[in-house]
Design a protein around this motif. Structure first.
Motif, PDB file in Angstrom:
ATOM      1  N   LEU A 221     -56.526  -8.519 -49.583  1.00 23.66           N
ATOM      2  CA  LEU A 221     -56.436  -7.399 -48.658  1.00 23.66           C
ATOM      3  C   LEU A 221     -56.088  -7.956 -47.289  1.00 23.66           C
ATOM      4  O   LEU A 221     -56.019  -9.174 -47.097  1.00 23.66           O
ATOM      5  N   LEU A 222     -55.843  -7.085 -46.331  1.00 26.73           N
ATOM      6  CA  LEU A 222     -55.689  -7.504 -44.953  1.00 26.73           C
ATOM      7  C   LEU A 222     -57.037  -7.361 -44.268  1.00 26.73           C
ATOM      8  O   LEU A 222     -57.683  -6.313 -44.370  1.00 26.73           O
ATOM      9  N   ASN A 223     -57.471  -8.411 -43.565  1.00 26.54           N
ATOM     10  CA  ASN A 223     -58.746  -8.322 -42.871  1.00 26.54           C
ATOM     11  C   ASN A 223     -58.582  -7.577 -41.548  1.00 26.54           C
ATOM     12  O   ASN A 223     -57.506  -7.063 -41.239  1.00 26.54           O
ATOM     13  N   GLY A 224     -59.648  -7.520 -40.781  1.00 24.88           N
ATOM     14  CA  GLY A 224     -59.613  -6.762 -39.533  1.00 24.88           C
ATOM     15  C   GLY A 224     -58.610  -7.274 -38.532  1.00 24.88           C
ATOM     16  O   GLY A 224     -58.189  -6.549 -37.624  1.00 24.88           O
ATOM     17  N   GLU A 225     -58.200  -8.539 -38.669  1.00 24.07           N
ATOM     18  CA  GLU A 225     -57.214  -9.126 -37.758  1.00 24.07           C
ATOM     19  C   GLU A 225     -55.803  -9.044 -38.321  1.00 24.07           C
ATOM     20  O   GLU A 225     -54.868  -9.611 -37.751  1.00 24.07           O
ATOM     21  N   GLY A 226     -55.648  -8.361 -39.456  1.00 21.64           N
ATOM     22  CA  GLY A 226     -54.325  -8.231 -40.056  1.00 21.64           C
ATOM     23  C   GLY A 226     -53.870  -9.451 -40.817  1.00 21.64           C
ATOM     24  O   GLY A 226     -52.684  -9.593 -41.137  1.00 21.64           O
ATOM     25  N   GLN A 227     -54.816 -10.360 -41.153  1.00 18.83           N
ATOM     26  CA  GLN A 227     -54.475 -11.566 -41.901  1.00 18.83           C
ATOM     27  C   GLN A 227     -54.692 -11.348 -43.390  1.00 18.83           C
ATOM     28  O   GLN A 227     -55.513 -10.527 -43.804  1.00 18.83           O
ATOM     29  N   LEU A 256     -60.403 -22.565 -51.920  1.00 17.41           N
ATOM     30  CA  LEU A 256     -60.030 -22.332 -50.529  1.00 17.41           C
ATOM     31  C   LEU A 256     -61.278 -22.224 -49.661  1.00 17.41           C
ATOM     32  O   LEU A 256     -62.345 -21.820 -50.124  1.00 17.41           O
ATOM     33  N   GLU A 257     -61.135 -22.557 -48.400  1.00 18.09           N
ATOM     34  CA  GLU A 257     -62.259 -22.520 -47.477  1.00 18.09           C
ATOM     35  C   GLU A 257     -62.591 -21.094 -47.085  1.00 18.09           C
ATOM     36  O   GLU A 257     -61.705 -20.310 -46.732  1.00 18.09           O
ATOM     37  N   GLN A 258     -63.870 -20.771 -47.150  1.00 14.24           N
ATOM     38  CA  GLN A 258     -64.297 -19.419 -46.781  1.00 14.24           C
ATOM     39  C   GLN A 258     -64.043 -19.159 -45.305  1.00 14.24           C
ATOM     40  O   GLN A 258     -64.246 -20.018 -44.455  1.00 14.24           O
ATOM     41  N   ALA A 259     -63.608 -17.934 -45.011  1.00 15.64           N
ATOM     42  CA  ALA A 259     -63.411 -17.515 -43.619  1.00 15.64           C
ATOM     43  C   ALA A 259     -63.686 -16.027 -43.527  1.00 15.64           C
ATOM     44  O   ALA A 259     -63.231 -15.246 -44.362  1.00 15.64           O
ATOM     45  N   GLY A 260     -64.474 -15.630 -42.528  1.00 14.05           N
ATOM     46  CA  GLY A 260     -64.818 -14.219 -42.387  1.00 14.05           C
ATOM     47  C   GLY A 260     -65.910 -13.826 -43.346  1.00 14.05           C
ATOM     48  O   GLY A 260     -66.822 -14.618 -43.627  1.00 14.05           O
ATOM     49  N   ALA A 265     -61.267 -15.918 -48.227  1.00 16.17           N
ATOM     50  CA  ALA A 265     -60.546 -16.977 -47.532  1.00 16.17           C
ATOM     51  C   ALA A 265     -59.319 -16.370 -46.882  1.00 16.17           C
ATOM     52  O   ALA A 265     -58.672 -15.483 -47.464  1.00 16.17           O
ATOM     53  N   VAL A 266     -59.014 -16.820 -45.682  1.00 16.38           N
ATOM     54  CA  VAL A 266     -57.802 -16.385 -45.004  1.00 16.38           C
ATOM     55  C   VAL A 266     -56.649 -17.274 -45.449  1.00 16.38           C
ATOM     56  O   VAL A 266     -56.755 -18.502 -45.439  1.00 16.38           O
ATOM     57  N   VAL A 267     -55.562 -16.639 -45.858  1.00 15.41           N
ATOM     58  CA  VAL A 267     -54.382 -17.358 -46.331  1.00 15.41           C
ATOM     59  C   VAL A 267     -53.256 -17.130 -45.330  1.00 15.41           C
ATOM     60  O   VAL A 267     -52.903 -15.976 -45.042  1.00 15.41           O
ATOM     61  N   SER A 268     -52.723 -18.204 -44.791  1.00 15.48           N
ATOM     62  CA  SER A 268     -51.628 -18.058 -43.835  1.00 15.48           C
ATOM     63  C   SER A 268     -50.407 -17.479 -44.533  1.00 15.48           C
ATOM     64  O   SER A 268     -50.217 -17.650 -45.749  1.00 15.48           O
TER      65      SER A 268
END
Length: 347
Positions: A221-227, A256-260, A265-268
Motif C-alpha cells: 500500500l502507500l503509507n501516509g508519506e506516499g511511499q 526487509l528492514e521494518q519502517a513505520g 517495510a518501505v520500498v524505494s
C-alpha cells in the motif's frame, strides 16, 4: 491495516477532570443497565443470569459483570462492532468505522438487515465520554481500541469495559469473539461462530488448492508519506489470511528492514522489483493512489503485473482481512478469493 485507518481515538480527558465531571448518579445508572429488546439480528437470547456474575481479566484492567449486559456501547476501531452484531447484539452506540461512507462495514450492514442501526458517536480527538455516560451502558466493548491504555480509566468509570486480552494488535479473532461472547452471555454462540468461520476458511483452501497452494504473494500500500510500504511479517493479519488459503509470503520481502507501522517495510521506487511475486496485491484508499502506483513504469514492468497476476483492492475490501472478525472473514473469502484464483491462473 493500520496505515489505512483514517482516525483512531485520540488522547483522553484527564482521569481527574473526567471523574469530577461525572456525577455519582450517572455512574450508578450506567452500571444498572436498562431493558432488553432481545436479539434483533439473530433472535432469541441467553438466560439473563447464565454464567453471571463473572470477571474477565484484560491487559488494561478487569471487567466485572454482575449480570448479563443489555445496553452495549463499542469504542473500538471496527471489530467490537463486528463481533457484537455477529453474536446477535446490536449496540446502542458505536464509534464509526471511518473508512466506510456509512460509518459501518458492509458486512455489519448486511448482518443488521432491517434492524435499527446503532447510534454513531460523533467526536474529533477524544472519545465523547459524557455522551457515552448519558447512554447508560452496562458494558463497553473496547477490545479493538488503539487508545485504550489512555481511555480505560475514564470508560471503566462509566461501565464495565472489556479490554483486549494481550494487545489490540496481538489478540486473534478467535480470542476476541470468545471474550466478547463470554461478556455478552453468549459463549456457546461464539464457539459455534469460530467453528463455522474456521470451516469456511478450510473449505476455501481445499476448493482452490490447485490454483493457490504454494503460490507466493506480496501485499503493499502507500503509507501516509506516499511511499511504497509492503508487508514483511507472515504474522501480519492480512498475511495470515492469505497464508490460510495456501499462499506464501514472498521471500523477497521477508528480510526487509521494518519502517513505520509494525510489520511494514518501505520500498524505494527504484526497488519496486522487490514486490514481484506469483501474485501481487495492492490496497488503495482512493483512485489517485491507484493512478500513482499503476502509472509508474517500474510497477508496470513487474512480471506479475505484465502477465495479469496483479490484484488491486479498495481499502474497504482489504480491511476485511486486515482486521479479521467472524463477520469480515466470510466477506473477505467471498470478495477476495475469486480475484486471487483469477490472478493465480496467470502466475
Amino acid at each position: 491495516m493500520k496505515n489505512s485507518i483514517d482516525r483512531l481515538p485520540g488522547g483522553p480527558l484527564s482521569r481527574r477532570s473526567f471523574l469530577l465531571s461525572l456525577s455519582a448518579g450517572a455512574v450508578a445508572v450506567g452500571l444498572a443497565g436498562c431493558g432488553d429488546d432481545g436479539d434483533p439480528v439473530t433472535g432469541g437470547s441467553a438466560g439473563a443470569d447464565a454464567g453471571f456474575p463473572l470477571t474477565i481479566k484484560g491487559a488494561e484492567g478487569d471487567t466485572v459483570l454482575p449480570a448479563r449486559p443489555e445496553r452495549i456501547v463499542t469504542v473500538g476501531f471496527m471489530r467490537d462492532i463486528d463481533e457484537a452484531v455477529s453474536l446477535g447484539v446490536v449496540p446502542v452506540a458505536v464509534t464509526p468505522a471511518t473508512n466506510f461512507d456509512s460509518g459501518l462495514p458492509p458486512w455489519v450492514e448486511a448482518k443488521l438487515g432491517s434492524a435499527k442501526a446503532p447510534e454513531q458517536l460523533s467526536y474529533e480527538d477524544n472519545l465523547p465520554f459524557e455522551r457515552i455516560a448519558a447512554l447508560t451502558p452496562d458494558l463497553i466493548l473496547a477490545t479493538d481500541s488503539y487508545s485504550l491504555a489512555d481511555d480505560f480509566a475514564n470508560l471503566a468509570a462509566i461501565a464495565p469495559t472489556l479490554s483486549y486480552e494481550t494487545d489490540v494488535a496481538e489478540d486473534t479473532w478467535q480470542t476476541r469473539v470468545t471474550r466478547i461472547g463470554r461478556a455478552l452471555g453468549k459463549t456457546d454462540v461464539a464457539s459455534r461462530l469460530v467453528t463455522e468461520v474456521e470451516a469456511g476458511i478450510a473449505t476455501a483452501k481445499e476448493k482452490n488448492s490447485a490454483a493457490l497452494a504454494g503460490k507466493t504473494f506480496s501485499f503493499s500500500l502507500l503509507n501516509g508519506e506516499g511511499q511504497l510500504a509492503t508487508i514483511i511479517l507472515p504474522t501480519d493479519a492480512s498475511a495470515q489470511f492469505l497464508s490460510s488459503l495456501g499462499l506464501t509470503l514472498s521471500s523477497k520481502v521477508k528480510d526487509l528492514e521494518q519502517a513505520g507501522p509494525a510489520g511494514r517495510a518501505v520500498v524505494s521506487q527504484e526497488r519496486t522489483d522487490l514486490l514481484d511475486a506469483d501474485i501481487v496485491l495492492f490496497s488503495f484508499r482512493d483512485s489517485d493512489e491507484r493512478t500513482q502506483v499503476e502509472s509508474d513504469r517500474l510497477f508496470q514492468a513487474l512480471p506479475a503485473v505484465k502477465r495479469g497476476a496483479y490484484v488491486p483492492l479498495e481499502v474497504e475490501t482489504a480491511l476485511s482481512m486486515a482486521f479479521p472478525s467472524t463477520l469480515s472473514i466470510p466477506y473477505a473469502l467471498e470478495q477476495i478469493v475469486p480475484k486471487l484464483v483469477a490472478a493465480a491462473g496467470k502466475a
